[in-house]
Design a protein around this motif. Structure first.
Motif, mmCIF file in Angstrom:
data_model
loop_
_atom_site.group_PDB
_atom_site.id
_atom_site.type_symbol
_atom_site.label_atom_id
_atom_site.label_comp_id
_atom_site.label_asym_id
_atom_site.label_seq_id
_atom_site.Cartn_x
_atom_site.Cartn_y
_atom_site.Cartn_z
ATOM 1 N N UNK A 7 0.824 -1.199 0.000
ATOM 2 C CA UNK A 7 0.000 0.000 0.000
ATOM 3 C C UNK A 7 0.863 1.255 0.000
ATOM 4 N N UNK A 8 2.012 1.215 0.677
ATOM 5 C CA UNK A 8 2.926 2.361 0.695
ATOM 6 C C UNK A 8 3.361 2.726 -0.719
ATOM 7 N N UNK A 9 3.622 1.720 -1.543
ATOM 8 C CA UNK A 9 4.009 1.982 -2.937
ATOM 9 C C UNK A 9 2.815 2.514 -3.726
ATOM 10 N N UNK A 10 1.646 1.952 -3.512
ATOM 11 C CA UNK A 10 0.456 2.456 -4.208
ATOM 12 C C UNK A 10 0.193 3.922 -3.852
ATOM 13 N N UNK A 11 0.414 4.293 -2.598
ATOM 14 C CA UNK A 11 0.236 5.688 -2.185
ATOM 15 C C UNK A 11 1.143 6.595 -3.011
ATOM 16 N N UNK A 12 2.398 6.206 -3.154
ATOM 17 C CA UNK A 12 3.353 7.019 -3.927
ATOM 18 C C UNK A 12 2.905 7.108 -5.382
ATOM 19 N N UNK A 13 2.471 5.995 -5.950
ATOM 20 C CA UNK A 13 2.068 5.986 -7.357
ATOM 21 C C UNK A 13 0.828 6.836 -7.595
ATOM 22 N N UNK A 14 -0.110 6.811 -6.660
ATOM 23 C CA UNK A 14 -1.303 7.647 -6.787
ATOM 24 C C UNK A 14 -0.917 9.117 -6.669
ATOM 25 N N UNK A 15 -0.015 9.414 -5.751
ATOM 26 C CA UNK A 15 0.393 10.791 -5.497
ATOM 27 C C UNK A 15 1.254 11.365 -6.620
ATOM 28 N N UNK A 16 2.229 10.585 -7.091
ATOM 29 C CA UNK A 16 3.224 11.103 -8.039
ATOM 30 C C UNK A 16 3.040 10.654 -9.477
ATOM 31 N N UNK A 17 2.213 9.655 -9.696
ATOM 32 C CA UNK A 17 2.125 9.080 -11.029
ATOM 33 C C UNK A 17 3.279 8.107 -11.233
ATOM 34 N N UNK A 18 3.560 7.733 -12.480
ATOM 35 C CA UNK A 18 4.647 6.777 -12.730
ATOM 36 C C UNK A 18 5.940 7.238 -12.060
ATOM 37 N N UNK A 19 6.566 6.313 -11.337
ATOM 38 C CA UNK A 19 7.732 6.648 -10.523
ATOM 39 C C UNK A 19 8.819 5.602 -10.733
ATOM 40 N N UNK A 20 10.049 6.062 -10.955
ATOM 41 C CA UNK A 20 11.147 5.106 -11.127
ATOM 42 C C UNK A 20 11.404 4.412 -9.795
ATOM 43 N N UNK A 21 11.887 3.172 -9.899
ATOM 44 C CA UNK A 21 12.045 2.333 -8.715
ATOM 45 C C UNK A 21 12.970 2.965 -7.674
ATOM 46 N N UNK A 22 14.057 3.619 -8.093
ATOM 47 C CA UNK A 22 14.974 4.219 -7.109
ATOM 48 C C UNK A 22 14.267 5.311 -6.314
ATOM 49 N N UNK A 23 13.310 6.007 -6.933
ATOM 50 C CA UNK A 23 12.552 7.022 -6.209
ATOM 51 C C UNK A 23 11.536 6.395 -5.259
ATOM 52 N N UNK A 24 11.063 5.200 -5.598
ATOM 53 C CA UNK A 24 10.177 4.472 -4.682
ATOM 54 C C UNK A 24 10.934 4.082 -3.416
ATOM 55 N N UNK A 25 12.211 3.732 -3.588
ATOM 56 C CA UNK A 25 13.048 3.388 -2.434
ATOM 57 C C UNK A 25 13.072 4.561 -1.466
ATOM 58 N N UNK A 26 13.375 5.744 -1.972
ATOM 59 C CA UNK A 26 13.460 6.935 -1.126
ATOM 60 C C UNK A 26 12.099 7.312 -0.537
ATOM 61 N N UNK A 27 11.063 7.216 -1.335
ATOM 62 C CA UNK A 27 9.734 7.651 -0.898
ATOM 63 C C UNK A 27 9.125 6.742 0.158
ATOM 64 N N UNK A 28 9.503 5.461 0.160
ATOM 65 C CA UNK A 28 8.911 4.517 1.104
ATOM 66 C C UNK A 28 9.840 4.154 2.251
ATOM 67 N N UNK A 29 11.094 4.576 2.178
ATOM 68 C CA UNK A 29 12.042 4.217 3.224
ATOM 69 C C UNK A 29 12.447 2.759 3.159
ATOM 70 N N UNK A 30 12.262 2.162 2.023
ATOM 71 C CA UNK A 30 12.603 0.757 1.818
ATOM 72 C C UNK A 30 14.019 0.664 1.268
ATOM 73 N N UNK A 31 14.410 -0.534 0.892
ATOM 74 C CA UNK A 31 15.686 -0.703 0.210
ATOM 75 C C UNK A 31 15.412 -1.222 -1.197
#
Length: 169
Positions: free
Chosen positions: A54-78
């Protein structure tokens, strides 16, 4: 010999009410996060996803298509964790990877219509459960808590507001 004894434990940091140590705020926020995450996981479980999805879906809804490295930063994941989450979302038909124009090596993740439907369903599912989180708060306290946490989590927004007000003066 007395110096070999541990210091008095009554002043040690805890996350109990009344702790005034410099660590208390962080510990209380962690405990609050665990409690909220458990409730949100309960809301997501019937939909077949976890909070990390769901954390990734939140980012995608908010930002639209997002590169994976930006998903790392946006979700605090690795990087490996994001790869697994995006793999799961693709398998479930909730997201797709697409090449980025101009760079064949980079992939952007995009939410699918099915992902948007699930995102909306998650909010409906979470509504009654989220009310449980604030049942012990008095009138107006839930809104006040949201305001305080928003200002605490996004201090740059307040700084931007001040700068805009100063520029317009």
């Amino acid at each position: 010999m007395a110096s070999d004894l541990p210091p008095d434990t009554t002043a040690r940091v805890t996350d109990r009410p009344g702790d005034a140590s410099p660590f208390a705020l962080g510990l209380l926020l962690r405990r609050a996060h665990w409690r909220a995450a458990a409730v949100m996981e309960e809301a997501l479980r019937p939909l077949g996803i976890e909070l990390r999805h769901f954390a990734v879906l939140i980012v995608l809804v908010d930002r639209g298509p997002t590169v994976q490295r930006d998903l790392v930063a946006a979700t605090g994941s690795d990087k490996a964790g994001i790869m697994r989450v995006v793999d799961d979302l693709e398998r479930k038909g909730l997201a797709v990877r697409r090449t980025v124009p101009g760079d064949r090596r980079v992939r952007a993740v995009e939410i699918t219509p099915q992902g948007v439907e699930l995102f909306d369903a998650a909010h409906v599912s979470a509504e009654p459960l989220s009310a449980r989180l604030v049942t012990d708060l008095g009138p107006g306290e839930s809104e006040r808590l949201m305001d305080l946490l928003t200002r605490f989590a996004h201090p740059e927004e307040k700084a931007n507001e001040k700068a805009s007000a100063h520029d317009g003066a």
